[in-house]
Design a protein around this motif. Structure first.
Motif, short mmCIF file in Angstrom:
data_model
loop_
_atom_site.label_atom_id
_atom_site.label_comp_id
_atom_site.label_asym_id
_atom_site.label_seq_id
_atom_site.Cartn_x
_atom_site.Cartn_y
_atom_site.Cartn_z
N GLU A 130 -26.19 -98.36 -60.85
CA GLU A 130 -24.99 -98.01 -60.10
C GLU A 130 -25.42 -97.62 -58.70
O GLU A 130 -26.59 -97.29 -58.48
CB GLU A 130 -24.30 -96.81 -60.77
N ILE A 131 -24.50 -97.61 -57.75
CA ILE A 131 -24.85 -97.13 -56.40
C ILE A 131 -23.80 -96.14 -55.92
O ILE A 131 -22.69 -96.09 -56.45
CB ILE A 131 -24.96 -98.29 -55.37
N LYS A 132 -24.19 -95.33 -54.94
CA LYS A 132 -23.27 -94.36 -54.34
C LYS A 132 -23.21 -94.69 -52.84
O LYS A 132 -24.25 -94.97 -52.24
CB LYS A 132 -23.83 -92.94 -54.54
N ILE A 133 -22.03 -94.64 -52.26
CA ILE A 133 -21.85 -94.90 -50.83
C ILE A 133 -21.28 -93.65 -50.20
O ILE A 133 -20.35 -93.05 -50.76
CB ILE A 133 -20.85 -96.08 -50.63
N CYS A 134 -21.84 -93.21 -49.07
CA CYS A 134 -21.21 -92.08 -48.37
C CYS A 134 -21.50 -92.15 -46.89
O CYS A 134 -22.37 -92.92 -46.46
CB CYS A 134 -21.73 -90.76 -48.95
N GLN A 135 -20.76 -91.35 -46.10
CA GLN A 135 -21.02 -91.28 -44.67
C GLN A 135 -22.23 -90.39 -44.42
O GLN A 135 -22.62 -89.63 -45.29
CB GLN A 135 -19.81 -90.68 -43.98
N ASP A 136 -22.77 -90.47 -43.22
CA ASP A 136 -23.90 -89.62 -42.87
C ASP A 136 -23.45 -88.17 -42.87
O ASP A 136 -22.61 -87.77 -42.07
CB ASP A 136 -24.46 -90.01 -41.51
N ILE A 137 -23.98 -87.41 -43.81
CA ILE A 137 -23.54 -86.02 -43.93
C ILE A 137 -24.57 -85.07 -43.31
O ILE A 137 -24.45 -83.86 -43.42
CB ILE A 137 -23.29 -85.63 -45.41
#
Ligand SMILES: Nc1ncnc2c1ncn2[C@@H]1O[C@H](COP(=O)(O)OP(=O)(O)O)[C@@H](O)[C@H]1O
Ligand SMILES: [Mg+2]
Length: 321
Positions: free
Chosen positions: A312-319
């Motif tokens: 699976e993968i996770k996508i997020c903005q630069d936090i």
């Protein structure tokens, strides 16, 4: 119950299951701002390495700020650290979900685990710390090739090998330190996800599966099954050792004899199989934190349920900004 889960890393499912099963907040930590599991939680904290000075102070601060009731870790080296600080946590009203310091240390050290099994009548592969001890046992026919070589304090199947002869064994022993030599076991590998009640001290849930395929030190495919004799063996082992909370036990079934292979006193990588089959240990933890002892529910799941892992993968903005 508000729970704090330390070092969540890639254990997204564990965070998701807590969110699903408990009422209250799920707060998590990791060293890395791009550890995928932190994004599953209600809130997360990026913390330094567990070896950092004041690490426990920082965790205690999070507990106070987030009104945490229970804390646990998902990585081995942190289990002993939490156990050592049980009093500091209970001082701020936080229950450490885990076993004693001694048991956490014993579980990390495969020679100590072997000695414990021997002293208490549990089967465990014959194990030696040095070539000299091994050669002496070899002469007395107490062990024979092939043997299994692994680090005494290893994890994630790093640096393990099956060895067929003395020459190769000498080469492998020269290359690394702190290795042990074990009788090579042939049989059905079994995984058990067990919960020992934090209030009553009784074993309340056992889920067992046969491992079908291993990949990179993890169970890749498995099938649930039930056997009363296995439940009894596990129960006796857990009782004599005195484990508490969530534990993961690896065993071998060799011609109907069970062998203890390894214990991880935390949620193991294969726990999702147990949860999906109805063994909700998150709820058992919540009950304990609310002062309620759980009733015995050993074997409350279906046999013949398969688990197959996939990516699976996770996508997020630069936090990090
Ligand atoms: N004595 C043995 N004989 C045969 N296979 C073994 C033996 N010990 C371990 N293994 C295999 O190697 C894997 C990793 O060993 P383990 O002791 O669990 O170390 P780790 O802490 O790295 O998971 C096990 O899951 C099992 O498949
Ligand atoms: Mg293992």
């Amino acid at each position: 119950m508000n729970i704090l889960i330390l070092s969540v890393g890639t254990r997204n499912k564990i965070v998701q299951y807590f969110k699903k099963s408990i009422t209250g907040k799920v707060v998590v930590t990791d060293m890395s701002p791009i550890a995928p599991a932190i994004f599953e939680a209600d809130s997360y904290y990026i913390v330094p390495a567990i070896t950092a000075p004041n690490y426990i102070d920082m965790i205690l601060d999070i507990c106070i700020k987030e009104k945490i009731n229970a804390v646990m870790s998902l990585i081995d080296p942190e289990l002993s650290l939490l156990a050592q600080n049980i009093d500091r946590f209970s001082g701020v009203g936080v229950m450490v979900i885990g076993s004693s310091y001694e048991l956490c240390e014993m579980s990390l050290d495969k020679m100590k685990m072997f000695a414990f099994c021997r002293q208490n009548g549990f089967n465990c592969a014959e194990s030696y710390e040095s070539i000299a001890q091994f050669e002496s046992a070899l002469r007395q026919d107490r062990i024979s090739f092939p043997v299994f070589v692994k680090p005494i304090r290893g994890s994630a199947s790093i640096n393990i090998s099956k060895i067929d002869n003395m020459e190769l064994l000498n080469v492998v022993f020269k290359q690394s330190d702190q290795l042990m030599i074990q009788q090579y076991l042939r049989g059905q590998e079994i995984g058990a996800d067990v919960y020992i009640d934090m209030v009553s001290g009784e074993i309340v849930s056992i889920f067992t599966k046969k491992k079908i395929l291993m990949r990179a030190g993890e169970t890749d495919k498995a099938v649930s099954f039930k056997e009363d004799r296995l439940f009894e063996y596990i129960e006796r082992f857990v009782k004599v050792a005195g484990f508490r909370g969530q534990i993961d036990i690896d065993l071998f079934d060799i011609d109907g004899e069970y062998y203890i292979s390894e214990v991880n006193p935390r949620f193991g990588g294969g726990y999702p199989h147990a949860y999906e089959c109805g063994c909700d240990h998150m709820k058992l933890i919540e009950n304990n934190v609310n002062g309620i002892a759980n009733t015995r529910q050993i074997g409350n799941y279906q046999s013949g349920i398969y688990m197959m892992k996939y990516n699976e993968i996770k996508i997020c903005q630069d936090i990090r900004s």
